[in-house]
Scaffold this motif. Structure first.
Motif, mmCIF file in Angstrom:
data_model
loop_
_atom_site.group_PDB
_atom_site.id
_atom_site.type_symbol
_atom_site.label_atom_id
_atom_site.label_comp_id
_atom_site.label_asym_id
_atom_site.label_seq_id
_atom_site.Cartn_x
_atom_site.Cartn_y
_atom_site.Cartn_z
ATOM 1 N N TYR A 1 -28.093 -2.096 7.230
ATOM 2 C CA TYR A 1 -28.603 -1.497 8.471
ATOM 3 C C TYR A 1 -27.313 -0.736 8.865
ATOM 4 O O TYR A 1 -27.573 0.514 9.371
ATOM 5 C CB TYR A 1 -28.946 -2.554 9.439
ATOM 6 C CG TYR A 1 -30.182 -3.122 9.201
ATOM 7 C CD1 TYR A 1 -31.415 -2.334 9.180
ATOM 8 C CD2 TYR A 1 -30.441 -4.560 8.994
ATOM 9 C CE1 TYR A 1 -32.649 -3.020 8.867
ATOM 10 C CE2 TYR A 1 -31.802 -5.050 8.740
ATOM 11 C CZ TYR A 1 -32.890 -4.232 8.682
ATOM 12 O OH TYR A 1 -34.001 -4.650 8.465
ATOM 13 N N ASN A 2 -26.131 -1.188 8.714
ATOM 14 C CA ASN A 2 -24.844 -0.399 9.278
ATOM 15 C C ASN A 2 -24.917 0.967 8.348
ATOM 16 O O ASN A 2 -24.578 1.922 9.061
ATOM 17 C CB ASN A 2 -23.751 -1.243 9.025
ATOM 18 C CG ASN A 2 -22.482 -0.620 9.761
ATOM 19 O OD1 ASN A 2 -22.701 0.051 10.806
ATOM 20 N ND2 ASN A 2 -21.466 -0.667 8.988
ATOM 21 N N ARG A 3 -25.010 0.988 7.126
ATOM 22 C CA ARG A 3 -25.130 2.087 6.590
ATOM 23 C C ARG A 3 -26.538 3.166 7.054
ATOM 24 O O ARG A 3 -26.090 4.471 6.976
ATOM 25 C CB ARG A 3 -25.163 1.994 4.819
ATOM 26 C CG ARG A 3 -23.932 1.457 4.238
ATOM 27 C CD ARG A 3 -24.152 1.480 2.788
ATOM 28 N NE ARG A 3 -25.314 0.647 2.393
ATOM 29 C CZ ARG A 3 -25.437 -0.506 1.517
ATOM 30 N NH1 ARG A 3 -24.198 -0.819 1.246
ATOM 31 N NH2 ARG A 3 -26.359 -1.036 1.304
ATOM 32 N N LEU A 4 -27.261 2.598 7.109
ATOM 33 C CA LEU A 4 -28.671 3.352 7.600
ATOM 34 C C LEU A 4 -28.339 3.838 8.849
ATOM 35 O O LEU A 4 -28.822 4.943 9.237
ATOM 36 C CB LEU A 4 -29.740 2.320 7.285
ATOM 37 C CG LEU A 4 -30.304 2.065 5.892
ATOM 38 C CD1 LEU A 4 -31.179 0.941 6.172
ATOM 39 C CD2 LEU A 4 -30.936 3.394 5.355
ATOM 40 N N ALA A 5 -27.650 3.137 9.919
ATOM 41 C CA ALA A 5 -27.641 3.419 11.147
ATOM 42 C C ALA A 5 -26.478 4.630 11.350
ATOM 43 O O ALA A 5 -26.480 5.415 12.129
ATOM 44 C CB ALA A 5 -26.935 2.342 12.092
ATOM 45 N N ASN A 6 -25.862 4.936 10.159
ATOM 46 C CA ASN A 6 -24.670 5.932 10.234
ATOM 47 C C ASN A 6 -25.023 7.096 9.246
ATOM 48 O O ASN A 6 -24.280 7.938 9.283
ATOM 49 C CB ASN A 6 -23.503 5.426 9.614
ATOM 50 C CG ASN A 6 -22.553 4.559 10.827
ATOM 51 O OD1 ASN A 6 -22.717 4.759 12.137
ATOM 52 N ND2 ASN A 6 -22.604 3.103 10.326
ATOM 53 N N ILE A 7 -26.175 7.151 8.832
ATOM 54 C CA ILE A 7 -26.712 8.438 8.181
ATOM 55 C C ILE A 7 -27.232 9.507 9.052
ATOM 56 O O ILE A 7 -27.823 9.182 10.227
ATOM 57 C CB ILE A 7 -27.709 8.011 7.052
ATOM 58 C CG1 ILE A 7 -28.696 7.370 7.407
ATOM 59 C CG2 ILE A 7 -27.031 7.322 5.797
ATOM 60 C CD1 ILE A 7 -30.051 7.285 6.299
ATOM 61 N N THR A 8 -27.193 10.645 8.809
ATOM 62 C CA THR A 8 -27.892 11.753 9.494
ATOM 63 C C THR A 8 -29.484 11.819 9.308
ATOM 64 O O THR A 8 -29.748 12.032 8.129
ATOM 65 C CB THR A 8 -26.971 13.206 9.169
ATOM 66 O OG1 THR A 8 -25.971 12.741 9.832
ATOM 67 C CG2 THR A 8 -27.872 14.043 10.060
#
Length: 73
Positions: free
Chosen positions: A26-33
């Motif tokens: 979720y952290n990786r997904l929250a930081n993608i554009t």
């Protein structure tokens, strides 16, 4: 819709009881554009009764295309 996705990922990060692996995802997904073009094809096919599986496939295709293009540069 892209904004809602990012909000969902950030909300999931704050939930209690999620495992470290899920939290990292979720952290990786929250930081993608997430661009409009990323979700457009999946959303535009909803009136044609596209399945959730197919919507996920469209999203994966978009990300795979972007990954492959960035590898070439």
């Amino acid at each position: 819709m892209a904004i809602k996705l990012i909000e969902l990922f950030k909300t999931k990060l704050n939930e209690e009881g999620i495992c470290d692996e899920d939290k990292a995802c979720y952290n990786r997904l929250a930081n993608i554009t997430v661009l409009r073009t990323t979700v457009k094809k999946a959303i535009m096919t909803v009136p044609y009764n596209v399945s959730v599986y197919q919507m996920i496939k469209y999203l994966k295709e978009h990300f795979n295309k972007n990954i492959n293009n960035s590898d070439k540069g």
